[in-house]
Scaffold this active site. Structure first.
Site, short mmCIF file in Angstrom:
data_model
loop_
_atom_site.label_atom_id
_atom_site.label_comp_id
_atom_site.label_asym_id
_atom_site.label_seq_id
_atom_site.Cartn_x
_atom_site.Cartn_y
_atom_site.Cartn_z
N GLY A 28 44.83 -25.42 -40.05
CA GLY A 28 43.78 -26.36 -39.67
C GLY A 28 42.67 -26.27 -40.70
N GLN A 30 40.15 -23.90 -41.36
CA GLN A 30 40.10 -22.64 -42.12
C GLN A 30 41.47 -22.28 -42.71
OE1 GLN A 30 37.60 -20.66 -43.08
NE2 GLN A 30 36.08 -21.95 -42.10
N SER A 55 51.06 -29.51 -38.95
CA SER A 55 50.54 -28.55 -39.92
C SER A 55 51.63 -28.08 -40.87
CB SER A 55 49.94 -27.33 -39.21
OG SER A 55 48.81 -27.70 -38.48
N GLU A 86 40.45 -20.59 -28.48
CA GLU A 86 40.89 -20.61 -27.08
C GLU A 86 42.38 -20.40 -26.91
OE1 GLU A 86 39.67 -23.14 -28.79
OE2 GLU A 86 40.80 -24.99 -28.40
N GLN A 88 44.14 -18.30 -29.19
CA GLN A 88 44.52 -17.10 -29.93
C GLN A 88 45.11 -16.01 -29.03
OE1 GLN A 88 41.36 -15.69 -32.47
NE2 GLN A 88 41.27 -17.59 -33.65
N HIS A 110 36.49 -15.17 -36.95
CA HIS A 110 35.41 -15.21 -35.95
C HIS A 110 35.76 -14.11 -34.95
CE1 HIS A 110 32.41 -16.50 -33.16
NE2 HIS A 110 33.16 -17.29 -32.42
N GLY A 136 36.01 -25.05 -43.09
CA GLY A 136 37.18 -24.73 -43.91
C GLY A 136 37.37 -25.68 -45.08
N ASP A 193 26.84 -16.20 -34.36
CA ASP A 193 27.55 -17.43 -34.70
C ASP A 193 27.49 -18.41 -33.53
OD1 ASP A 193 29.65 -18.75 -36.63
OD2 ASP A 193 30.57 -18.86 -34.65
N SER A 254 5.71 -36.04 -48.84
CA SER A 254 4.30 -36.43 -49.02
C SER A 254 3.39 -35.52 -48.21
CB SER A 254 4.11 -37.87 -48.55
OG SER A 254 4.37 -37.95 -47.15
#
Ligand code: NAD
Ligand code: MG
Ligand code: MG
Length: 341
Positions: A28, A30, A55, A86, A88, A110, A136, A193, A254
């Site tokens: 995906g 990353q 993929s 979610e 993994q 992460h 990524g 994060d 300005s």
């Protein structure tokens, strides 16, 4: 800097990672960025994917060897898990864990699943992190320009005793050593994060832009003008902040804008907003955000999908689409092509 060590390529032995077999799980955002950079840095990379899926086709188009997740885990020394947070834990239990052995390096971009204990690896496995602080696709586009995206590294479990050196070497191979690499912990990376993306850079900024757009259009101003003033110009201003802090931005705008900025900004984001941020941080720290998110994703994503629809149909998005399709500066084709990467 006094208390902050920033590692760059000169501090790092890139050969450590070149001598290891790397399985990147997922192609995906990353997965694409990291595996492409690893390959161009001379690393031995295989993609662990659902064979025959989208993929798999994309990765093969870039010349990668692909394997099932199970086979990639067996083959590898290093397993970089780059599928959505979610899923993994599920993929880990069913496809990764049964094929892992002591001495391997289980890696993440992460800390979510390790820190919130959704994944609990056996003691003999090294658990480390390399987390680029950027999307990524940008990890890839910066690398091809000879630059890099700054990254965090962390070591959670270190039975082999060289987790930090391996993480640094991997970070260098994806180009992060051209920019700067900072060591943190899984806890700190995960909590900061989540806070950053919820309260400020994604959640805070999109809510701020939508609110500004609504106020202007409800007062009768043209939605096109509103779009330019509260959304389009954001990037031009943020580029200055990114380069030289608020001071560079204020140097360039300005005096009128600067005076309005410093006197009116704090009225929009004041104590009430800080209280909301404190509440958000508390819910991250006590794990309730993590549980809410996991439950939502496991129970069919109904609220998530409803919110996506509601946000996609907001007038700022409709007007934006119309404006960007008539101007060529709106296109970012060289970074994201949804059919390819
Ligand atoms: P992503 O959503 O882009 O991942 C998609 C990939 O996961 C695809 O290859 C898809 O086929 C695969 N996938 C999805 N469901 C699967 C399943 N059931 N079985 C096997 N493969 C499956 O992921 P991402 O946004 O790149 O995030 C990956 C990790 O990197 C996460 O831990 C995330 O927090 C972290 N991270 C992401 C970014 C970013 O730029 N998106 C930045 C920093 C860290
Ligand atoms: Mg994040
Ligand atoms: Mg102006």
């Amino acid at each position: 800097m006094k208390d902050l060590k920033i590692y760059t390529d000169k501090d790092i032995d890139i050969n450590i990672i070149k001598n290891k077999k790397i399985a990147v799980i997922g192609f995906g955002s990353q997965g694409y960025g990291q595996s492409m950079n690893l390959k161009d840095s001379g690393c031995n990379v295989v993609l662990g994917l659902r064979l025959g899926g989208k993929s798999d086709k994309k990765a093969k188009n870039y010349g990668f060897k692909t394997m099932t997740i199970e086979d990639a885990v067996k083959w590898a020394d290093i397993i970089q898990v780059l599928i959505p947070d979610e899923i993994q834990a599920d993929v880990y239990e069913k496809q990764i864990k049964p094929n892992m052995r002591a001495g391997q390096y289980l890696m993440f971009a992460h800390g979510f699943n390790i820190h919130f204990k959704k994944i609990v690896p056996p003691d003999g496995v090294n658990v480390i992190m390399v987390a680029p602080k950027g999307p990524g696709h940008t990890v890839r586009s910066q690398y091809t320009e000879g630059k890099g995206v700054p990254s965090l590294i962390a070591v959670y479990q270190d039975p082999s005793g060289n987790g930090k050196e391996v993480a640094l070497s991997y970070a260098s191979a994806i180009g992060a050593g051209r920019a700067g690499i900072i060591e943190t912990t899984f806890k700190e990376e995960t909590e900061t994060d989540l806070f950053g993306e919820q309260a400020v850079i994604c959640g805070g900024v999109s809510a701020l832009m939508k609110a500004g757009f609504e106020v202007l259009t409800e007062a009768g101003y043209s939605p096109y003008m509103a779009y330019f003033e509260v959304l389009h110009e954001m990037k031009l201003i943020i580029d200055l902040v990114n380069q030289g802090g608020l001071a560079d931005m204020r140097y360039s705008i300005s005096n009128t804008a600067e005076y309005g900025d410093m006197t009116r900004g704090p009225k929009v984001i004041g104590e009430a907003s800080k209280d909301a941020m404190r509440e958000i941080l508390k819910n991250i720290q006590n794990g309730s955000f993590a549980n809410e998110f996991m439950n939502e994703m496991k129970s069919g994503q109904k609220e998530f999908n409803r919110l996506r629809e509601e946000n996609a149909s907001h007038p700022i998005e409709k007007i934006g689409e119309e404006i960007r399709s008539s101007f060529k500066w709106g296109r970012n084709e060289n970074i994201i092509d949804r059919n390819k990467n």
